[in-house]
Design an enzyme around this catalytic site. Structure first.
Site, mmCIF file in Angstrom:
data_model
loop_
_atom_site.group_PDB
_atom_site.id
_atom_site.type_symbol
_atom_site.label_atom_id
_atom_site.label_comp_id
_atom_site.label_asym_id
_atom_site.label_seq_id
_atom_site.Cartn_x
_atom_site.Cartn_y
_atom_site.Cartn_z
ATOM 1 N N THR A 20 0.806 -1.219 0.000
ATOM 2 C CA THR A 20 0.000 0.000 0.000
ATOM 3 C C THR A 20 0.843 1.274 0.000
ATOM 4 O O THR A 20 2.038 1.253 0.283
ATOM 5 C CB THR A 20 -0.936 0.034 1.228
ATOM 6 O OG1 THR A 20 -0.144 0.110 2.414
ATOM 7 C CG2 THR A 20 -1.827 -1.192 1.285
ATOM 8 N N ASP A 21 0.160 2.375 -0.287
ATOM 9 C CA ASP A 21 0.792 3.690 -0.172
ATOM 10 C C ASP A 21 0.534 4.232 1.230
ATOM 11 O O ASP A 21 -0.019 3.526 2.089
ATOM 12 C CB ASP A 21 0.280 4.632 -1.272
ATOM 13 C CG ASP A 21 -1.223 4.872 -1.211
ATOM 14 O OD1 ASP A 21 -1.869 4.597 -0.163
ATOM 15 O OD2 ASP A 21 -1.771 5.350 -2.216
ATOM 16 N N ALA A 22 0.878 5.473 1.474
ATOM 17 C CA ALA A 22 0.730 6.065 2.805
ATOM 18 C C ALA A 22 -0.721 6.123 3.266
ATOM 19 O O ALA A 22 -1.000 6.163 4.463
ATOM 20 C CB ALA A 22 1.339 7.466 2.823
ATOM 21 N N ILE A 66 -3.896 2.364 0.643
ATOM 22 C CA ILE A 66 -4.504 1.905 -0.608
ATOM 23 C C ILE A 66 -3.438 1.170 -1.423
ATOM 24 O O ILE A 66 -2.296 1.633 -1.520
ATOM 25 C CB ILE A 66 -5.064 3.104 -1.402
ATOM 26 C CG1 ILE A 66 -6.199 3.754 -0.616
ATOM 27 C CG2 ILE A 66 -5.519 2.684 -2.789
ATOM 28 C CD1 ILE A 66 -6.693 5.064 -1.212
#
Length: 138
Positions: A18-20, A23
């Site tokens: 995921t990103d920050a 997601i």
């Protein structure tokens, strides 16, 4: 089991996927789909390292993907691989990524059309699919 049946691989979304914002990063959907195609082959007893030792490699030649909804950290998602077309040296897969919603129905997150081509390890040129795969195709 026919090659044209849908193969389904369950995957847990890890933090590293995921990103920050929690997601799934867009490129990771491609990794999930690659794993599903590899496990599809493995379900027939075909290992890619064995094929490579015999001089056969697979490369992606075409990809079309639609991102529909985000997958989130710690979700259980499912990735499918279905062989939809087979040519002399290539295979076309339809792939989907989804989660099950509260009604136990599929909630589509992404879908793709993926074409892989068989090449020789030494020349890197297209070559007919190896017998181990050809024999699977009805």
């Amino acid at each position: 089991m026919s090659c044209l049946n849908e193969f389904i691989l369950p995957i847990r979304v890890y933090y590293e996927d995921t990103d920050a914002g929690g997601i799934v990063y867009h490129a990771n959907y491609l990794k999930f789909m690659e794993r599903a195609r590899t496990e599809w082959l493995r379900s027939f007893g075909v290992e890619q390292d064995t094929l490579a030792q015999q001089g056969f490699l697979f490369v992606l030649s075409q990809l079309s993907i639609n991102y529909r909804k985000p997958a989130l950290f710690n979700e259980q998602i499912y990735v499918s691989a279905m062989l939809t077309e087979c040519q002399k040296a290539s295979m076309l897969f339809t792939q989907q990524v989804w989660r099950q919603n509260s009604d136990n129905a599929r909630e589509l997150l992404a879908d793709a059309s993926v074409k892989v081509v068989c090449i020789t390890q030494d020349t890197r040129r297209p070559t007919p699919l190896p017998p181990a795969i050809r024999n699977l195709i009805p």
